[in-house]
Scaffold this motif. Structure first.
Motif, PDB file in Angstrom:
ATOM      1  N   THR A 353       0.829  -1.207   0.000  1.00 57.86           N
ATOM      2  CA  THR A 353       0.000   0.000   0.000  1.00 57.86           C
ATOM      3  C   THR A 353       0.862   1.254   0.000  1.00 57.86           C
ATOM      4  O   THR A 353       0.587   2.217  -0.733  1.00 57.86           O
ATOM      5  N   VAL A 354       1.907   1.263   0.824  1.00 56.93           N
ATOM      6  CA  VAL A 354       2.831   2.405   0.848  1.00 56.93           C
ATOM      7  C   VAL A 354       3.440   2.634  -0.529  1.00 56.93           C
ATOM      8  O   VAL A 354       3.523   3.768  -1.025  1.00 56.93           O
ATOM      9  N   THR A 355       3.843   1.540  -1.182  1.00 55.24           N
ATOM     10  CA  THR A 355       4.431   1.646  -2.528  1.00 55.24           C
ATOM     11  C   THR A 355       3.410   2.195  -3.518  1.00 55.24           C
ATOM     12  O   THR A 355       3.727   3.044  -4.361  1.00 55.24           O
ATOM     13  N   ALA A 356       2.165   1.715  -3.424  1.00 53.42           N
ATOM     14  CA  ALA A 356       1.100   2.174  -4.327  1.00 53.42           C
ATOM     15  C   ALA A 356       0.821   3.664  -4.133  1.00 53.42           C
ATOM     16  O   ALA A 356       0.646   4.417  -5.105  1.00 53.42           O
ATOM     17  N   LEU A 357       0.791   4.099  -2.875  1.00 52.74           N
ATOM     18  CA  LEU A 357       0.532   5.518  -2.600  1.00 52.74           C
ATOM     19  C   LEU A 357       1.700   6.386  -3.058  1.00 52.74           C
ATOM     20  O   LEU A 357       1.495   7.510  -3.536  1.00 52.74           O
ATOM     21  N   ASP A 358       2.929   5.884  -2.919  1.00 50.46           N
ATOM     22  CA  ASP A 358       4.098   6.616  -3.429  1.00 50.46           C
ATOM     23  C   ASP A 358       4.000   6.797  -4.948  1.00 50.46           C
ATOM     24  O   ASP A 358       4.402   7.840  -5.489  1.00 50.46           O
ATOM     25  N   TRP A 359       3.485   5.777  -5.618  1.00 48.41           N
ATOM     26  CA  TRP A 359       3.323   5.861  -7.079  1.00 48.41           C
ATOM     27  C   TRP A 359       2.245   6.881  -7.430  1.00 48.41           C
ATOM     28  O   TRP A 359       2.358   7.613  -8.412  1.00 48.41           O
ATOM     29  N   LEU A 360       1.194   6.964  -6.600  1.00 49.81           N
ATOM     30  CA  LEU A 360       0.034   7.789  -6.938  1.00 49.81           C
ATOM     31  C   LEU A 360       0.261   9.280  -6.726  1.00 49.81           C
ATOM     32  O   LEU A 360      -0.156  10.094  -7.569  1.00 49.81           O
ATOM     33  N   TYR A 361       0.914   9.657  -5.598  1.00 49.51           N
ATOM     34  CA  TYR A 361       0.838  11.073  -5.193  1.00 49.51           C
ATOM     35  C   TYR A 361       1.399  12.062  -6.229  1.00 49.51           C
ATOM     36  O   TYR A 361       0.822  13.134  -6.432  1.00 49.51           O
ATOM     37  N   PRO A 362       2.504  11.786  -6.962  1.00 47.44           N
ATOM     38  CA  PRO A 362       2.935  12.766  -7.966  1.00 47.44           C
ATOM     39  C   PRO A 362       2.021  12.820  -9.187  1.00 47.44           C
ATOM     40  O   PRO A 362       2.070  13.775  -9.960  1.00 47.44           O
ATOM     41  N   VAL A 441     -12.758   3.302  -0.949  1.00 45.38           N
ATOM     42  CA  VAL A 441     -12.544   2.164  -1.849  1.00 45.38           C
ATOM     43  C   VAL A 441     -12.093   0.958  -1.023  1.00 45.38           C
ATOM     44  O   VAL A 441     -11.099   1.045  -0.289  1.00 45.38           O
ATOM     45  N   PRO A 442     -12.802  -0.185  -1.143  1.00 50.77           N
ATOM     46  CA  PRO A 442     -12.409  -1.354  -0.347  1.00 50.77           C
ATOM     47  C   PRO A 442     -11.210  -2.077  -0.944  1.00 50.77           C
ATOM     48  O   PRO A 442     -11.021  -2.093  -2.171  1.00 50.77           O
ATOM     49  N   LEU A 443     -10.388  -2.646  -0.083  1.00 50.38           N
ATOM     50  CA  LEU A 443      -9.337  -3.581  -0.479  1.00 50.38           C
ATOM     51  C   LEU A 443      -9.833  -4.952  -0.048  1.00 50.38           C
ATOM     52  O   LEU A 443     -10.023  -5.201   1.137  1.00 50.38           O
ATOM     53  N   ARG A 444     -10.093  -5.841  -1.010  1.00 49.29           N
ATOM     54  CA  ARG A 444     -10.838  -7.068  -0.729  1.00 49.29           C
ATOM     55  C   ARG A 444      -9.929  -8.274  -0.522  1.00 49.29           C
ATOM     56  O   ARG A 444      -8.839  -8.369  -1.093  1.00 49.29           O
ATOM     57  N   ASP A 445     -10.433  -9.229   0.295  1.00 48.93           N
ATOM     58  CA  ASP A 445      -9.742 -10.512   0.446  1.00 48.93           C
ATOM     59  C   ASP A 445     -10.190 -11.445  -0.681  1.00 48.93           C
ATOM     60  O   ASP A 445     -10.919 -11.041  -1.601  1.00 48.93           O
ATOM     61  N   LEU A 446      -9.777 -12.704  -0.617  1.00 49.76           N
ATOM     62  CA  LEU A 446     -10.050 -13.633  -1.720  1.00 49.76           C
ATOM     63  C   LEU A 446     -11.522 -14.016  -1.825  1.00 49.76           C
ATOM     64  O   LEU A 446     -11.971 -14.488  -2.869  1.00 49.76           O
ATOM     65  N   SER A 447     -12.296 -13.801  -0.755  1.00 48.47           N
ATOM     66  CA  SER A 447     -13.731 -14.106  -0.799  1.00 48.47           C
ATOM     67  C   SER A 447     -14.540 -12.902  -1.249  1.00 48.47           C
ATOM     68  O   SER A 447     -15.768 -12.999  -1.388  1.00 48.47           O
ATOM     69  N   GLY A 448     -13.887 -11.770  -1.469  1.00 44.61           N
ATOM     70  CA  GLY A 448     -14.596 -10.565  -1.895  1.00 44.61           C
ATOM     71  C   GLY A 448     -14.981  -9.653  -0.754  1.00 44.61           C
ATOM     72  O   GLY A 448     -15.520  -8.562  -0.982  1.00 44.61           O
ATOM     73  N   GLN A 449     -14.703 -10.072   0.492  1.00 43.95           N
ATOM     74  CA  GLN A 449     -15.001  -9.219   1.649  1.00 43.95           C
ATOM     75  C   GLN A 449     -13.888  -8.195   1.832  1.00 43.95           C
ATOM     76  O   GLN A 449     -12.729  -8.462   1.544  1.00 43.95           O
ATOM     77  N   LYS A 474      -6.107   3.044 -11.965  1.00 42.58           N
ATOM     78  CA  LYS A 474      -5.028   2.101 -12.266  1.00 42.58           C
ATOM     79  C   LYS A 474      -4.323   1.657 -10.984  1.00 42.58           C
ATOM     80  O   LYS A 474      -4.050   0.479 -10.775  1.00 42.58           O
ATOM     81  N   MET A 475      -4.041   2.624 -10.096  1.00 43.17           N
ATOM     82  CA  MET A 475      -3.379   2.289  -8.841  1.00 43.17           C
ATOM     83  C   MET A 475      -4.225   1.327  -8.014  1.00 43.17           C
ATOM     84  O   MET A 475      -3.722   0.328  -7.480  1.00 43.17           O
ATOM     85  N   LEU A 476      -5.526   1.602  -7.922  1.00 44.64           N
ATOM     86  CA  LEU A 476      -6.412   0.758  -7.128  1.00 44.64           C
ATOM     87  C   LEU A 476      -6.512  -0.647  -7.713  1.00 44.64           C
ATOM     88  O   LEU A 476      -6.533  -1.643  -6.979  1.00 44.64           O
ATOM     89  N   LYS A 477      -6.540  -0.740  -9.023  1.00 42.05           N
ATOM     90  CA  LYS A 477      -6.609  -2.042  -9.687  1.00 42.05           C
ATOM     91  C   LYS A 477      -5.353  -2.864  -9.410  1.00 42.05           C
ATOM     92  O   LYS A 477      -5.422  -4.061  -9.075  1.00 42.05           O
ATOM     93  N   MET A 478      -4.184  -2.242  -9.520  1.00 41.22           N
ATOM     94  CA  MET A 478      -2.927  -2.961  -9.306  1.00 41.22           C
ATOM     95  C   MET A 478      -2.734  -3.303  -7.824  1.00 41.22           C
ATOM     96  O   MET A 478      -2.203  -4.365  -7.481  1.00 41.22           O
ATOM     97  N   ALA A 479      -3.181  -2.396  -6.930  1.00 40.12           N
ATOM     98  CA  ALA A 479      -3.081  -2.668  -5.496  1.00 40.12           C
ATOM     99  C   ALA A 479      -3.932  -3.877  -5.126  1.00 40.12           C
ATOM    100  O   ALA A 479      -3.514  -4.736  -4.342  1.00 40.12           O
ATOM    101  N   GLN A 480      -5.134  -3.964  -5.711  1.00 42.61           N
ATOM    102  CA  GLN A 480      -5.995  -5.112  -5.438  1.00 42.61           C
ATOM    103  C   GLN A 480      -5.389  -6.403  -5.976  1.00 42.61           C
ATOM    104  O   GLN A 480      -5.424  -7.447  -5.317  1.00 42.61           O
ATOM    105  N   ALA A 481      -4.808  -6.339  -7.170  1.00 43.25           N
ATOM    106  CA  ALA A 481      -4.177  -7.527  -7.761  1.00 43.25           C
ATOM    107  C   ALA A 481      -3.006  -8.001  -6.900  1.00 43.25           C
ATOM    108  O   ALA A 481      -2.847  -9.201  -6.638  1.00 43.25           O
TER     109      ALA A 481
END
Length: 531
Positions: A353-362, A441-449, A474-481
């Motif tokens: 998550t930290v890495t994803a947010l670092d990618w997003l902020y600029p 925006v939710p970050l989901r587990d493998l069951s979708g919760q 894009k960031m949210l999609k990759m973070a979820q993956a």
């Protein structure tokens, strides 16, 4: 749609400023116009009954497992279960049993080597066996459960002992789930379980206990590829044991337990000759007692450390560990393993998550702040969950990692109710709080919760600029993956996978740097697919 998702869909459809009469007209319209055919009704009813049957079956098989696993070791011996099942219907179903066992071993490759059934593998075994029988599968499961239940007898005292032990094991798991990715509460729960059991079921033994984790030996490679670092121990032993390192070339049986993957019990350490004593202040004539070293296994039975116990502080003669104690200590080691890997997964998700947010902020300066929360279960199953604030990031890239607990409860945070709606529905929620617009925006587990949530504040702007919105998506999609990949690696029936040549196994992900790297690799893979 479940109920929270349906309510959220309706709220999104009508918007925030709609009048009550309009809402009532919409409800009346839906009631009038929504039609269901008899076939759809029957299909829906059947689906509800199917879900109910699966839930009942799970509870039934869990209770059966616990009855068989009287010492709360966490596992059943495959050959023992197989031997009893071979007498089912006077041996008439041996061929079905052979096929079920073959399918089970193909699903859980490690079974052939270790011969231990986890609760999940035990349930799968019985379901595979029932599917091989002629007739209704539910009836077959019921017959198997009845047969296996009557195959074991437990006294009232045994049942009470088992109940107490399971409560202590549950406390270890609860410590992991409510610790906010900290190991200290887990260590305390482990040592408390061990000492309580020694007092209640082990003739009031005085025990020392310690946990050592395997690390790659970069300090002195000539002394072996791996070392054991002692990361936790009982309080009285801390001056001697904590942060010590055991190398492969030193005295001791710990590496033998690691390599064999089995517990090693030394009834009399004074007679063994190959025991490493950390407490050099203890005179040689007082170095008496028993030692037990248990390997710590992950979900795929790879050893990642040891749990050790000894009775050197107990001056009584009868300090040998009995078989029922050793079985329970194996249960403690397995409970610790689950708790440890739960926290490792959280740490890896947070690092990603930290890495994803670092990618997003600029790329999205219009976003004012992003606050990340983790879902923390209530103290009991009936209790509501809390949201634990873990990371806050602003549009300059400044981050605050919240190490001390900051918990949001639904009843105390009416202005943050949109966060709880997001968790309940596992859907994206937009809300306005005091004139400031938020996207949850939710970050989901493998069951979708939802296991976590991004609370994205965009200030007084109702929308982000299109290019920033696209980068956010894009960031949210990759973070979820990346999150899903981290979670998949802990499943006992999952084989290691690759993303752009990176082997995804717990040893890699235990290194937090690799968890962040995983986000970038998914981003690069997505870019390649677009090209």
């Amino acid at each position: 749609l479940n109920l929270p998702q349906f309510v959220q869909l309706m709220e999104t459809f009508v918007g925030e400023d709609i009048s009550l009469p309009t809402v009532k007209r919409l409800i009346a319209f839906i009631k009038e116009e929504y039609k269901q055919t008899e076939e759809e009704k029957m299909e829906q009813l059947e689906q509800v009954h199917h879900i109910s049957r699966l839930a009942q079956r799970k509870l039934l098989l869990e209770a059966l497992f616990e009855k068989w696993d009287n010492n709360a070791s966490g596992f059943l011996d495959l050959e023992e279960v197989d031997a009893v099942l071979s007498t089912f219907k006077e041996g008439m179903e041996k061929e079905a049993l052979r096929k079920a066992k073959k399918h089970l071993c193909s699903r859980y490759p490690q079974l052939s080597a270790v011969g231990k059934l986890s609760p999940k593998a035990f349930q799968t075994f019985l379901e595979l066996l029932a599917s091989e029988f002629a007739g209704n599968e539910d009836d077959a499961i019921d017959n198997l459960v009845e047969f296996l239940t009557t195959s074991v007898e437990r006294s009232h005292m045994e049942c009470l002992q088992s109940l107490a032990r399971r409560k202590w094991l549950h406390d270890i798991q609860q410590a992991a789930e409510t610790s906010g990715a900290s190991m200290e509460p887990v260590y305390k729960a482990v040592f408390k379980a061990l000492s309580q059991d020694a007092e209640a079921h082990g003739d009031n033994k005085k025990i020392s206990a310690y946990i050592a984790l395997l690390e790659e030996n970069q300090l002195s490679p000539e002394r072996g590829q791996f070392l054991l670092r002692y990361v936790a121990c009982t309080a009285d032993d801390a001056p001697y044991v904590l942060n010590q390192i055991l190398y492969r070339d030193m005295k001791g049986v710990s590496f033998a337990a690691v390599e064999e993957g089995k517990p090693i019990h030394v009834p009399r350490v004074e007679l063994h000759g190959n025991i490493h004593f950390w407490n050099y202040d203890r005179p040689a004539e007082e170095r008496r007692g028993s030692l037990l070293v248990l390997p710590l296994h992950d979900a795929r039975w790879r050893v990642f450390g040891i749990l050790g116990l000894d009775t050197l502080r107990d001056q009584c003669e009868k300090t040998i560990f009995l078989s029922h104690e050793i079985s329970f200590y194996q249960g403690v080691s397995w409970a610790f393993s689950k708790a440890y890997h739960h926290i490792c997964r959280l740490e890896n998700v947070l690092q990603m998550t930290v890495t994803a947010l670092d990618w997003l902020y600029p790329r999205a300066p219009s976003i004012h702040t992003v606050t990340t929360y983790l879902v923390q279960p209530g103290k009991d199953k009936a209790g509501d969950y809390a949201l634990r604030k873990v990371i806050t990031t602003d549009n300059t890239g400044q981050k605050e990692i919240h190490s001390s607990p900051v918990l949001l409860l639904r009843k105390e945070n009416l202005l943050r109710v949109y966060l709880f709606k997001c968790i309940d529905s596992s859907e994206v929620i937009r809300a306005s709080v005091c004139g400031e617009y938020h996207i949850a925006v939710p970050l989901r587990d493998l069951s979708g919760q939802a296991l976590g949530i991004f609370d994205i504040s965009i200030g007084h702007h109702q929308k982000l600029p299109p290019h920033e919105h696209k980068d956010l998506q894009k960031m949210l999609k990759m973070a979820q993956a990346a999150c899903s990949e981290i979670l998949k690696m802990s499943l006992e029936e999952t084989e290691p996978t690759y993303v752009l040549g990176l082997l995804l196994i717990p040893e890699h992900v235990a290194n937090l740097r690799h968890a962040g790297l995983l986000f970038h690799r998914f981003m690069l893979q997505d870019l390649r697919e677009c090209v």
